[in-house]
Enzyme design. Structure first.
Site, PDB file in Angstrom:
ATOM      1  N   ASP A 203      21.643 -36.722 -27.099  1.00  0.00           N
ATOM      2  CA  ASP A 203      20.898 -36.193 -25.971  1.00  0.00           C
ATOM      3  C   ASP A 203      20.752 -34.690 -26.210  1.00  0.00           C
ATOM      4  OD1 ASP A 203      19.507 -35.813 -23.629  1.00  0.00           O
ATOM      5  OD2 ASP A 203      20.887 -36.959 -22.367  1.00  0.00           O
TER       6      ASP A 203
HETATM    7  C1  BGC Z   1      17.886 -36.144 -20.787  1.00  0.00           C
HETATM    8  C2  BGC Z   1      17.265 -37.185 -21.703  1.00  0.00           C
HETATM    9  C3  BGC Z   1      15.910 -36.704 -22.152  1.00  0.00           C
HETATM   10  C4  BGC Z   1      16.076 -35.365 -22.860  1.00  0.00           C
HETATM   11  C5  BGC Z   1      14.769 -34.786 -23.397  1.00  0.00           C
HETATM   12  C6  BGC Z   1      17.891 -34.773 -21.437  1.00  0.00           C
HETATM   13  O1  BGC Z   1      18.289 -33.801 -20.522  1.00  0.00           O
HETATM   14  O2  BGC Z   1      19.190 -36.523 -20.433  1.00  0.00           O
HETATM   15  O3  BGC Z   1      17.173 -38.410 -21.014  1.00  0.00           O
HETATM   16  O4  BGC Z   1      15.287 -37.651 -22.966  1.00  0.00           O
HETATM   17  O5  BGC Z   1      16.633 -34.438 -21.947  1.00  0.00           O
HETATM   18  O6  BGC Z   1      13.991 -34.300 -22.367  1.00  0.00           O
END
Ligand code: BGC
Length: 679
Positions: A203
């Site tokens: 993530d």
């Molecule tokens: C989220 C993810 C997301 C990523 C990219 C993160 O803060 O938890 O689910 O895909 O950001 O935006």
């Protein structure tokens, strides 16, 4: 290439000598985010409320068609964090409180997405069940709870051949999910036990420690940052660490192979459209249209099929459709939730109009949202029905509008979203997770202000998850209640068709609505003295209906509940065939009502007592359309996926021997037929 150089929310470096373009990873689960000329699809929680695998698959196909048209290679979805606590800020991105419903929804979504040649990225592995403290907390669960309740949907993702899995921000039993060899390493749970052959991406910012710590733990791609040898974040040191020998060349090879195999397996080297938008800057956007009439119509169909009718006194609903010849009639339309939201809120982190999606990285464009107000205005134009509108939450204006109206429609909502991505709306006191299960903007008081002056009040709720309805649900003047969830951009046309009966509701609750917030045994942890809080899953397998059933707690509306108009059903002829752990259950369901409708036939299993499972678990569902008088056979295959549980003793999924009870019915508490079989 890092996040500042690429066009998407995540970018892998191009490799010119091999003709590999920069691979674009893009949010989000309900449609391409932060880009023009795309659609706003219904949220995952609404896809789940249809209990219809085919619609869920079609949603995946349509979302992927838009990703492909925009040249985005990796769809950062589905979100599949099973709802543990009802306040969890992102639960609406996923498929509700049940592991099986989540797993089947995940499977259908990934099959749909990848059939278009777009990679899916199953997220978030694992125990990412609240927003508060998500960067530091440790979610602690015993092995069986971890695997059976929360990892199982990832098993289904791998069954669907998913190419990418995103590890989560939080720690799991004290070790960060993205630096956790037992979870994501080559000999760990995901890659060995489950057999995942794709790549693991962190993530955004979920890496800790050194490049070697991450690479040797099984993290194939770091985001944001760069890809393998180049880029920002901890992997900017990877080349150095390989040279030093702290990461082996074969580990590096494996990482590269996992990424490139996914790219070639889905044929993304053959005529894939180049990335033609840019979420990192306002330049370099080619404004390619990814929308289509077919997508708009599917969005409406899913919104229709996910509307859950909760209350309908004396068949008050549907309302007579507006006509040019009927008697004059006045409808009051009330609440800030009827009108257009302010599109200026970053990632939709505010709640000042009709709620069609939550906030954060899982949100969608509101550009093409058709509001209930607009749709209702169109529906009554030129007819004998007139509208009185009060598009705010002002209670005295609401009462004024409702006074003398033949029907008062009150729209209310409850919002939530992702923590810390954006400054969060202050009014609710929410930073992501919901501080309580109440409606926003004093929705309960708004409803009660209207019912004081109007005997024919209908409540429409746009909700991210459960809300407590006790202060108004039994009010005799509340004649009908529709839970419309987060229906996406065709919100208005859909609710109008549901209210006037062009659509007969068939959606079912993908979670329990309790009588009181205290009836849920698990809540998000809002305040801890520790900088690294521990959140311990002491409830084990018992959340939502599984807990309510085990403790005989009567909910207001149970998991799987939903009414229809003039549609009653008779169940008969329950049969089980097959042997061992391969069975087929069938039952006949007949429409004994006065209108055509769709029955969501649900199968719950009671496991042998020795398995120590909750009293019953959803293990089958079928969406069965039925004309008046018609009958159909609903068929449920029960195989390893349905009958197995995680055995700590054998460290594998096994089918417990003993007597299984089959419950078939219309909700988790409206069981019509029961039988047993022995394995
Ligand atoms: C989220 C993810 C997301 C990523 C990219 C993160 O803060 O938890 O689910 O895909 O950001 O935006």
């Amino acid at each position: 290439m890092g996040q500042f150089g690429g066009r998407c929310v995540g970018n892998l470096n191009a490799v010119a000598r091999l003709n590999i373009p920069s691979i674009c990873l893009q949010d989000g689960p309900a449609g391409v985010r932060a880009v023009d000329l795309v659609s706003g699809f219904p949220a995952g929680i609404n896809a789940a409320a249809t209990f219809n695998r085919d619609l869920i698959r079609q949603r995946g196909v349509a979302i992927a068609e838009e990703f492909r048209t925009k040249g985005a290679h990796v769809y950062l979805g589905p979100s599949m964090d099973v709802m543990r606590a009802p306040e969890a800020g992102r639960l609406w991105e996923s498929f509700g409180a049940d592991t099986y419903l989540t797993g089947e929804s995940v499977y259908a979504t990934i099959i749909g997405v990848q059939s278009i040649g777009v990679q899916a990225c199953a997220k978030h592995l694992i125990l990412n069940n609240q927003e508060t403290y998500r960067f530091v907390e440790s979610s602690n669960a015993d092995q069986r709870t971890l695997i059976e309740r929360y990892v199982t949907p990832f098993w289904r993702a791998v069954d669907a051949n998913v190419t990418c899995v995103m590890c989560s921000y939080n720690r799991v039993n004290d070790t960060y999910a993205c630096q956790n060899p037992a979870l994501i390493g080559e000999t760990g749970l995901l890659k060995k036990t489950i057999g995942f052959e794709g790549f693991v991406v962190s993530d955004w910012g979920a890496t800790h420690g050194s490049a070697a710590d991450n690479a040797n733990s099984g993290l194939d791609v770091e985001m944001p940052g760069g890809w393998i040898l180049i880029g920002g974040g901890v992997y900017s040191d990877l080349e150095h660490e390989v040279a030093q020998g702290s990461v082996s060349v074969s580990t590096l090879d494996t990482m590269v192979i996992r990424v490139l195999t996914a790219y070639y397996r889905l044929g993304q080297d053959q005529g894939y459209p180049p990335t033609n938008f840019n979420v990192q800057s306002s330049s370099n956007n080619d404004h390619v249209n990814a929308r289509s009439n077919a997508h708009t119509s599917l969005i409406k169909t899913i919104a229709d099929a996910s509307a859950v009718l909760l209350k309908n006194v004396d068949n008050f609903l549907p309302l007579a459709a507006p006509s040019t010849s009927g008697p004059a009639r006045k409808i009051a339309l009330i609440g800030s939730d009827i009108g257009a939201p302010n599109k200026g809120c970053l990632l939709n982190a505010c709640d000042n109009g009709t709620l069609s999606i939550g906030w954060g990285s899982g949100t969608t464009t509101l550009e093409y949202l058709v509001t209930p107000l607009n749709a209702m205005n169109s529906a009554v134009a030129g007819t004998t029905t007139t509208l009185v509108t009060s598009p705010s939450d002002d209670q005295s204006k609401a009462a004024a509008a409702a006074t003398g109206a033949d029907v008062a429609l009150v729209f209310v909502n409850a919002d939530s979203g992702e923590y810390n991505v954006v400054p969060v709306d202050l009014e609710s006191g929410s930073t992501g997770d919901r501080p309580n299960l109440n409606l926003w903007h004093s929705g309960e008081a708004l409803i009660n202000a209207v019912t004081k002056v109007n005997k024919n009040t209908i409540v429409v709720m746009h909700l991210v998850g459960p809300t407590v309805v006790e202060s108004w649900i039994n009010n005799a003047n509340v004649k009908g209640v529709i839970m419309a969830g987060l229906p996406g951009e065709q919100s208005g046309p859909s609710i109008v068709d549901v209210l006037f009966g062009t659509v007969n509701p068939s959606g079912r609750l993908p979670y329990t609505i309790a009588k009181s917030a205290g009836d849920y045994n698990v809540h998000t942890v809002e305040f801890e003295f520790s900088l690294e809080p521990d959140i311990t899953y002491t409830e084990g397998l018992f959340t939502d209906y599984m807990y309510f059933d085990a403790h005989d707690i009567t909910p207001r509306f149970e998991f799987g509940f939903g009414l229809s108009y003039g549609f009653t059903t008779r169940y008969s002829s329950l049969q089980v065939s097959g042997s061992g752990s391969t069975r087929t259950v069938s039952a006949i369901v007949q429409n004994t009502g006065t209108r055509a409708g769709t029955e969501i036939v649900q199968l719950y299993l009671g496991f042998p007592a020795s398995a120590q499972e909750p009293p019953k678990l959803l293990r089958g569902f079928e969406s069965v359309p039925l004309d008046v008088g018609a009958q159909e056979t609903a068929t449920f295959p029960l195989g390893f996926n349905e009958l197995s549980v995680w055995s700590v003793t054998s460290q594998s999924r096994t089918v417990p021997p003993g007597t299984y009870t089959v419950y078939v019915g219309s909700s988790s508490r409206d069981i019509r037929l029961i039988t047993t079989f022995i394995v």
